[in-house]
Enzyme design. Sequence first.
Site, PDB file in Angstrom:
ATOM      1  N   TYR A   1       0.894  -1.421   0.176  1.00  0.00           N
ATOM      2  CA  TYR A   1       0.072   0.039   0.308  1.00  0.00           C
ATOM      3  C   TYR A   1       0.604   1.041   0.052  1.00  0.00           C
ATOM      4  O   TYR A   1       0.280   1.604  -0.518  1.00  0.00           O
ATOM      5  CB  TYR A   1      -1.078   0.273   1.346  1.00  0.00           C
ATOM      6  CG  TYR A   1      -2.911  -0.490   0.700  1.00  0.00           C
ATOM      7  CD1 TYR A   1      -2.474  -2.284   0.501  1.00  0.00           C
ATOM      8  CD2 TYR A   1      -3.462  -0.499   1.356  1.00  0.00           C
ATOM      9  CE1 TYR A   1      -3.928  -2.274   0.484  1.00  0.00           C
ATOM     10  CE2 TYR A   1      -4.691  -0.531   1.036  1.00  0.00           C
ATOM     11  CZ  TYR A   1      -4.559  -2.166   0.734  1.00  0.00           C
ATOM     12  OH  TYR A   1      -5.371  -2.141   0.353  1.00  0.00           O
TER      13      TYR A   1
ATOM     14  N   LYS B   1       2.727 -15.365   3.093  1.00  0.00           N
ATOM     15  CA  LYS B   1       3.270 -15.738   1.858  1.00  0.00           C
ATOM     16  C   LYS B   1       4.521 -16.084   1.638  1.00  0.00           C
ATOM     17  O   LYS B   1       5.499 -16.043   0.054  1.00  0.00           O
ATOM     18  CB  LYS B   1       2.482 -15.091   0.186  1.00  0.00           C
ATOM     19  CG  LYS B   1       2.775 -16.205  -0.911  1.00  0.00           C
ATOM     20  CD  LYS B   1       1.202 -16.482  -0.703  1.00  0.00           C
ATOM     21  CE  LYS B   1       1.769 -17.336  -2.343  1.00  0.00           C
ATOM     22  NZ  LYS B   1       1.101 -18.812  -2.782  1.00  0.00           N
TER      23      LYS B   1
ATOM     24  N   ASP C   1      -3.624 -18.207   0.521  1.00  0.00           N
ATOM     25  CA  ASP C   1      -4.290 -19.124  -0.144  1.00  0.00           C
ATOM     26  C   ASP C   1      -4.417 -19.807   0.295  1.00  0.00           C
ATOM     27  O   ASP C   1      -6.234 -19.736   0.395  1.00  0.00           O
ATOM     28  CB  ASP C   1      -3.777 -19.575  -1.590  1.00  0.00           C
ATOM     29  CG  ASP C   1      -2.560 -20.254  -1.435  1.00  0.00           C
ATOM     30  OD1 ASP C   1      -2.110 -19.943  -0.257  1.00  0.00           O
ATOM     31  OD2 ASP C   1      -2.185 -20.786  -1.750  1.00  0.00           O
TER      32      ASP C   1
ATOM     33  N   ASP D   1      -6.907  -7.117   3.515  1.00  0.00           N
ATOM     34  CA  ASP D   1      -8.137  -6.714   3.553  1.00  0.00           C
ATOM     35  C   ASP D   1      -8.892  -7.411   2.867  1.00  0.00           C
ATOM     36  O   ASP D   1      -9.752  -7.176   3.106  1.00  0.00           O
ATOM     37  CB  ASP D   1      -7.020  -5.164   2.328  1.00  0.00           C
ATOM     38  CG  ASP D   1      -7.952  -4.628   0.946  1.00  0.00           C
ATOM     39  OD1 ASP D   1      -9.032  -4.072   1.962  1.00  0.00           O
ATOM     40  OD2 ASP D   1      -7.645  -4.432   0.261  1.00  0.00           O
TER      41      ASP D   1
ATOM     42  N   ASP E   1     -12.756  -8.680   3.594  1.00  0.00           N
ATOM     43  CA  ASP E   1     -14.045  -8.980   3.497  1.00  0.00           C
ATOM     44  C   ASP E   1     -15.145  -9.942   3.246  1.00  0.00           C
ATOM     45  O   ASP E   1     -15.668 -10.007   2.839  1.00  0.00           O
ATOM     46  CB  ASP E   1     -13.611  -7.997   1.197  1.00  0.00           C
ATOM     47  CG  ASP E   1     -13.789  -6.648   1.625  1.00  0.00           C
ATOM     48  OD1 ASP E   1     -13.552  -6.042   2.481  1.00  0.00           O
ATOM     49  OD2 ASP E   1     -14.702  -6.638   0.901  1.00  0.00           O
TER      50      ASP E   1
HETATM   51  C1  IPM Z   1     -10.467  -1.176   3.441  1.00  0.00           C
HETATM   52  C2  IPM Z   1     -10.459  -0.028   2.418  1.00  0.00           C
HETATM   53  C3  IPM Z   1      -9.754   0.662   2.043  1.00  0.00           C
HETATM   54  C4  IPM Z   1      -8.422   0.098   2.354  1.00  0.00           C
HETATM   55  C5  IPM Z   1      -9.726   1.195   1.101  1.00  0.00           C
HETATM   56  C6  IPM Z   1     -10.841   2.132   0.729  1.00  0.00           C
HETATM   57  C7  IPM Z   1      -8.020   2.129   0.703  1.00  0.00           C
HETATM   58  O1  IPM Z   1     -10.522  -1.389   1.360  1.00  0.00           O
HETATM   59  O2  IPM Z   1     -10.416   0.068   4.372  1.00  0.00           O
HETATM   60  O3  IPM Z   1     -10.475  -2.414   4.034  1.00  0.00           O
HETATM   61  O4  IPM Z   1      -7.966  -1.119   0.924  1.00  0.00           O
HETATM   62  O5  IPM Z   1      -7.779  -0.201   3.041  1.00  0.00           O
HETATM   63 MG    MG Z   2     -11.121  -3.061   1.995  1.00  0.00          MG
END
Ligand code: IPM
Ligand code: MG
Length: 347
Positions: free
Chosen positions: A136, A186, A218, A242, A246
């Site tokens: 990042y 990884k 993975d 990240d 999700d």
């Molecule tokens: C998160 C989001 C952010 C990230 C984006 C909006 C930059 O996806 O907080 O998970 O990638 O960290």
């Molecule tokens: Mg995210």
Amino acid sequence: MLIALFPGDGIGPEVIAEARRVLDALDLPGLTYEEGLVGGAAYKAKGHPLPPETLDIAERCNAILFGAVGDFDCDNLERHLRPEQAILGLRKALGLFANLRPATLFKELADASALRPEVATQIDMVIVRELNGDVYFGEKGMRTTADGKREGYDVMSYNEDEVRRIARVGFETARARKGRLCSVDKANVLETSQLWRDVMIETHKDYPDIELSHMYVDNAAMQLVRNPGQFDVIVTGNLFGDILSDQASMCAGSIGMLPSASLDTNQKGLYEPIHGSAPDIAGQGKANPLATILSAAMMLRYSLNMPEPADRIEAAVAKALEGGARTPDLGGSMTTQQMGDAVLAVL
Ligand code: IPM
Ligand code: MG
């Protein structure tokens, strides 16, 4: 104590408004609020996704409640002007390196999970994601190769201090829970991950009571849907965290349910739902405000040292769900505001 409210883009303002109503209903003494512009909203009004006025509030406050950033209109701007730079800039400027993303399933939502209910109900974990380093924040750019081809690049790196401080947060988090930490990397391919793993093993010497395991990312992605109940605390880097968070959210019912905390070394924090700005449903009252309401609870607990009202919010959310409150992401038809009302009714 000063709370900064940064609603941002898309559904951000709608979900922040509900969290604010919940905070107001608790009538907590000594809290003041200041609003600031972030993301596309800030770019449109001030020409920058993280204007100096906003950064100033962020530096002065005790905690930040953040909505979401991201706006299709801004996708073609130069990268440093895009809405996402607001959240990335705040994380970096305030040294918010430790991201805690709990994933638990409210039992009433077992049917909303992408997994079979008997698998989904086992989920009870925290993902500890490093937020200030990794690919990042490495050198990045576009260049032209010798044969005239365009090439994009982003450098992935971690130094040992960065890994050590997030390792400690991981071990401490595990110590306050079931005592099991799984470090995700990884290391079979990446040098960054080899260092990550080495430092995890070294830091483990200070936490002999914690059971440390390692998993390739993975495999972790696969295990998260196969048997999420095996995880207590996961510690991982910025990019893997990240993605895995999700994924964990969908296992836990809906991405509209999961809060998060991003902390510095002194418990100052930024609190935000893990979902994005969802521009496709913005302004329609379809967004689930619970992730933001639960983020406000985390804020009270971690940065404002108010565990009782935090418990009250979490209990009220559970009660509202028990009573059948459901926004569209949970298979219902309540509006954002009606969901807020349902929580307020319990409080
Ligand atoms: C998160 C989001 C952010 C990230 C984006 C909006 C930059 O996806 O907080 O998970 O990638 O960290
Ligand atoms: Mg995210």
